[in-house]
Design a protein around this motif. Structure first.
Motif, PDB file in Angstrom:
ATOM      1  N   PRO A  84     -36.520  -9.841  45.819  1.00 16.59           N
ATOM      2  CA  PRO A  84     -36.926 -10.634  44.657  1.00 16.59           C
ATOM      3  C   PRO A  84     -36.888  -9.895  43.321  1.00 16.59           C
ATOM      4  N   GLN A  89     -32.108 -10.658  40.706  1.00 19.08           N
ATOM      5  CA  GLN A  89     -31.995 -12.024  40.203  1.00 19.08           C
ATOM      6  C   GLN A  89     -30.962 -12.122  39.089  1.00 19.08           C
ATOM      7  N   ALA A  95     -33.078 -12.955  46.793  1.00 19.59           N
ATOM      8  CA  ALA A  95     -33.882 -14.123  47.164  1.00 19.59           C
ATOM      9  C   ALA A  95     -33.480 -15.395  46.432  1.00 19.59           C
ATOM     10  N   CYS A  96     -32.951 -15.277  45.212  1.00 21.56           N
ATOM     11  CA  CYS A  96     -32.583 -16.492  44.478  1.00 21.56           C
ATOM     12  C   CYS A  96     -31.503 -17.292  45.208  1.00 21.56           C
ATOM     13  N   ARG A 129     -35.989 -15.049  53.048  1.00 20.00           N
ATOM     14  CA  ARG A 129     -37.404 -15.380  52.944  1.00 20.00           C
ATOM     15  C   ARG A 129     -37.613 -16.799  53.499  1.00 20.00           C
ATOM     16  N   VAL A 132     -38.523 -19.858  47.963  1.00 23.84           N
ATOM     17  CA  VAL A 132     -38.844 -19.210  46.692  1.00 23.84           C
ATOM     18  C   VAL A 132     -39.863 -20.055  45.932  1.00 23.84           C
ATOM     19  N   ASP A 133     -40.726 -19.357  45.217  1.00 20.11           N
ATOM     20  CA  ASP A 133     -41.718 -19.985  44.348  1.00 20.11           C
ATOM     21  C   ASP A 133     -42.505 -21.073  45.088  1.00 20.11           C
ATOM     22  N   ASN A 162     -42.776 -16.458  51.146  1.00 19.80           N
ATOM     23  CA  ASN A 162     -41.964 -16.890  50.024  1.00 19.80           C
ATOM     24  C   ASN A 162     -41.712 -15.715  49.090  1.00 19.80           C
ATOM     25  N   ALA A 163     -40.691 -15.815  48.286  1.00 22.01           N
ATOM     26  CA  ALA A 163     -40.454 -14.871  47.190  1.00 22.01           C
ATOM     27  C   ALA A 163     -40.785 -15.573  45.881  1.00 22.01           C
ATOM     28  N   TRP A 164     -41.626 -14.940  45.088  1.00 21.57           N
ATOM     29  CA  TRP A 164     -41.934 -15.488  43.769  1.00 21.57           C
ATOM     30  C   TRP A 164     -41.026 -14.817  42.760  1.00 21.57           C
ATOM     31  N   LEU A 165     -40.135 -15.597  42.170  1.00 25.19           N
ATOM     32  CA  LEU A 165     -39.129 -15.034  41.277  1.00 25.19           C
ATOM     33  C   LEU A 165     -39.661 -14.801  39.874  1.00 25.19           C
ATOM     34  N   ASN A 173     -44.641  -9.031  45.619  1.00 25.53           N
ATOM     35  CA  ASN A 173     -43.923  -9.977  46.474  1.00 25.53           C
ATOM     36  C   ASN A 173     -43.985  -9.592  47.940  1.00 25.53           C
TER      37      ASN A 173
END
Length: 319
Positions: A84, A89, A95-96, A129, A132-133, A162-165, A173
């Motif tokens: 992440p 990104q 992860a995106c 993951r 995301v978010d 989850n991955a928080w971008l 993360n």
């Protein structure tokens, strides 16, 4: 694990766990194609089986990098769809890519074709993951896996968070988003034809054994790095054999260290990976201190490692 699991780390971990599959640091596909391949891809034969982890989102470039990795002798090529960090990104990988299952499927299909370059059957796998978010629907995660599996991927390493971008650092993360192992377990139940491995928050033998009741395997990252003896305990528990002492295991690294020193590599580049070997043990702090303070000095050699081991032996005797 960028800047952590380099070739020196992997040789050490192989000594601890003969049956584990080792993974490289994530390397961008463009770097593999255009960069110094000896530096980026070189590894010791002792590392097998070893997987090359790639980052990227351009199918043609990933296919080329996969072909190169296979030619260099890697046993698996893994596409990272879980990292992440901001720089990842910005490059539209990591992860995106969870938000672009169609693109990931294209990448995987191209990589599978690239992996057939020399006739070897080298698997292409994906690390991802749960989403995301604000992705909190299992169905979205399952749809991602379904799209990528349809492209030919049979193995998924699931970091069960989850991955928080936005708003969380890479470290946060790994710790803040809640773990949902049950999603990986459900995926395995619903898709028994797929190989599902779990990653994230697993740091002990009982936790590993719990996961293996539900999935096919477990990937350890920072837990294995900070407490590498855990790898040895797990290898013995899962595959048999007798536990070796920490000092005995470390001394098996001596031939490799001395070869690296003879080639001109400073000691610090190898021993930084062994600092956690006496994690939680009497003398562990002294062990780290001796190596950390001395390994960067010109001319430092194996005798410094023996001094560090002597420090642990003395502390154990006092304890």
């Amino acid at each position: 694990m960028m800047d952590w699991t380099d070739r020196h780390c992997r040789v050490f971990h192989r000594l601890l766990a003969p049956h584990a599959r080792l993974y490289t640091e994530m390397v961008h596909a463009n770097a593999v194609v255009l960069g110094d391949r000896g530096r980026l891809l070189g590894f010791d034969p002792a590392e097998h089986p070893v997987a090359l982890q790639l980052g990227g989102s351009e199918p043609e470039v990933l296919a080329q990098a996969t072909r190169i990795g296979v030619e260099w002798g890697y046993d698996e090529v893994n596409l990272n769809c879980g990292c992440p960090s901001d720089r990842v990104q910005a490059g539209r990988f990591g992860a995106c890519l969870m938000r672009e299952p169609g693109l990931v499927a294209e990448c995987v299909a191209a990589m599978i074709e690239g992996a057939r370059a020399d006739g070897r059957e080298v698997p292409v796998t994906v690390k991802c993951r749960l989403g995301v978010d604000e992705d909190h629907e299992y169905e979205r995660f399952a749809a991602f896996v379904e799209a990528v599996a349809a492209a030919g991927c049979r193995t998924f390493v699931v970091h069960a968070r989850n991955a928080w971008l936005q708003g969380l650092s890479p470290r946060e993360n790994r710790e803040v988003p809640p773990l949902r192992y049950e999603w990986a377990w459900r995926l395995k139940r619903e898709r028994p034809d797929l190989e599902v491995l779990v990653n994230g928050g697993i740091a002990s033998e009982p936790q590993v054994q719990e996961q293996l009741a539900h999935v096919d395997g477990v990937m350890l990252g920072r837990a294995a790095y900070h407490d590498p003896y855990l790898l040895h305990r797990l290898d013995v528990a899962l595959y048999g054999g007798e536990l070796a002492g920490r000092a005995t295991l470390l001394r098996r690294l001596r031939p490799y260290v001395e070869r690296q020193l003879a080639s001109g590599l400073p000691l610090k580049h190898v021993v930084r990976h062994v600092l956690g070997l006496f994690h939680g043990q009497p003398g562990g702090r002294l062990f780290r201190q001796v190596l950390s303070e001395g390994a960067h000095r010109p001319g430092a050699g194996w005798e410094l490692v023996e001094q560090a081991l002597d420090a642990t032996a003395g502390a154990t005797a006092v304890a």
